[in-house]
Scaffold this motif. Structure first.
Motif, PDB file in Angstrom:
ATOM      1  N   UNK A 113     -19.028  -9.937  33.037  1.00 12.01           N
ATOM      2  CA  UNK A 113     -19.416  -8.773  33.823  1.00 12.01           C
ATOM      3  C   UNK A 113     -19.591  -9.239  35.263  1.00 12.01           C
ATOM      4  N   UNK A 114     -20.325  -8.492  36.071  1.00 15.34           N
ATOM      5  CA  UNK A 114     -20.473  -8.842  37.481  1.00 15.34           C
ATOM      6  C   UNK A 114     -21.939  -8.842  37.899  1.00 15.34           C
ATOM      7  N   UNK A 140     -22.572  -3.383  32.106  1.00 15.55           N
ATOM      8  CA  UNK A 140     -23.733  -4.260  31.942  1.00 15.55           C
ATOM      9  C   UNK A 140     -23.945  -5.160  33.166  1.00 15.55           C
ATOM     10  N   UNK A 141     -23.295  -4.832  34.270  1.00 10.36           N
ATOM     11  CA  UNK A 141     -23.429  -5.652  35.466  1.00 10.36           C
ATOM     12  C   UNK A 141     -24.712  -5.391  36.227  1.00 10.36           C
ATOM     13  N   UNK A 157     -28.755  -7.591  34.610  1.00  5.49           N
ATOM     14  CA  UNK A 157     -27.541  -7.776  33.813  1.00  5.49           C
ATOM     15  C   UNK A 157     -27.866  -8.374  32.446  1.00  5.49           C
ATOM     16  N   UNK A 158     -28.775  -9.332  32.419  1.00  5.75           N
ATOM     17  CA  UNK A 158     -29.158  -9.941  31.140  1.00  5.75           C
ATOM     18  C   UNK A 158     -29.761  -8.904  30.192  1.00  5.75           C
ATOM     19  N   UNK A 159     -30.621  -8.046  30.724  1.00  5.58           N
ATOM     20  CA  UNK A 159     -31.247  -7.024  29.886  1.00  5.58           C
ATOM     21  C   UNK A 159     -30.216  -6.022  29.374  1.00  5.58           C
ATOM     22  N   UNK A 164     -26.849  -4.189  24.706  1.00 13.46           N
ATOM     23  CA  UNK A 164     -25.525  -3.878  24.153  1.00 13.46           C
ATOM     24  C   UNK A 164     -25.124  -4.822  23.028  1.00 13.46           C
ATOM     25  N   UNK A 165     -25.465  -6.107  23.162  1.00 13.70           N
ATOM     26  CA  UNK A 165     -24.949  -7.105  22.228  1.00 13.70           C
ATOM     27  C   UNK A 165     -25.989  -7.613  21.222  1.00 13.70           C
TER      28      UNK A 165
END
Length: 235
Positions: A113-114, A140-141, A157-159, A164-165
């Motif tokens: 992602x970014x 998710x960026x 982004x981590x959250x 999502x994963x």
């Protein structure tokens, strides 16, 4: 799984003077006069902070900076979208970027992602017009429209990736790939390791001195890039 946070400008793409054209047009529209100075190039500073500096160096009274900055920031993505054709014809994909993005995208345990100083709308416009958006999960960026303090975007982004994963992401399994000192600072302060890529205005020596975990001259070797990303948990 490893979360790979790509920087955009001068790491994946170079859009020349298009961003500066957009700053100039938007400043003129909101302030009512053209700017005499523009933001410095290649710094990696988030757009909201760059806009505030733009106002200050153009002698806008401090009491008006916050209000005018909000108006400019709100207008920037649409202004850039108005130059889609220019982005498509004059924007440049950085050497090795397509192969690097492809390799990371296809790797089973990597999540690309970014994390960028761009506002989300601006980031997606650039990536879309230059044909790169399909290699990245932009949902998710972390973007400057989320927080003007760039290191905070790592946790955002981590959250989002965790939601999502169904996995947790921290410094042990998050890697930033970027070209600027801001990318290095973002990782050090935000909780990610950093692969510095000397494809912008910052040299390999400067990236190392700033604390990048690894430094590459460019994105020319996908094998090396994947090896360094894979060292995140091992190191």
């Amino acid at each position: 799984m490893i979360l790979v946070l790509w920087d955009i400008d001068r790491t994946l793409v170079y859009t020349g003077d298009i961003d500066r054209l957009v700053y100039r047009e938007t400043f003129t529209s909101v302030v009512g006069r053209p700017p005499t100075a523009l933001p410095a190039r290649g710094t990696g500073v988030t757009m909201p902070l760059a806009v505030r500096e733009l106002l200050r160096v153009n002698q806008v009274p401090e009491r008006s900076v916050a209000t005018l900055a909000d108006r400019i920031v709100a207008e920037l993505p649409d202004r850039l979208a108005g130059h889609r054709e220019l982005l498509a014809t004059e924007g440049v994909i950085m050497p090795g970027a397509v192969d690097a993005l492809t390799a990371v995208h296809q790797a089973e345990r990597l999540i690309p992602t970014v994390v960028t100083g761009n506002l989300r709308g601006s980031a997606e416009t650039k990536l879309s017009e230059l044909g790169l958006i399909g290699y990245l999960d932009t949902t998710i960026g972390g973007y400057a429209s989320d927080d003007s303090h760039r290191p905070a975007l790592v946790r955002i982004a981590q959250d989002r990736a965790a939601t999502k994963h169904g996995a947790q992401f921290d410094r042990d399994n998050t890697m930033i790939v970027g070209d600027s000192l801001e990318d290095v600072r973002t990782g050090l302060e935000g909780g990610a390791r950093v692969i510095g890529v000397a494809s912008g205005t910052t040299t390999e020596e400067q990236l190392r001195a700033a604390g990048a975990d690894h430094v590459l001259p460019d994105l020319g070797s996908t094998r090396t890039l994947l090896r360094l990303i894979g060292q995140v948990r091992a190191s």
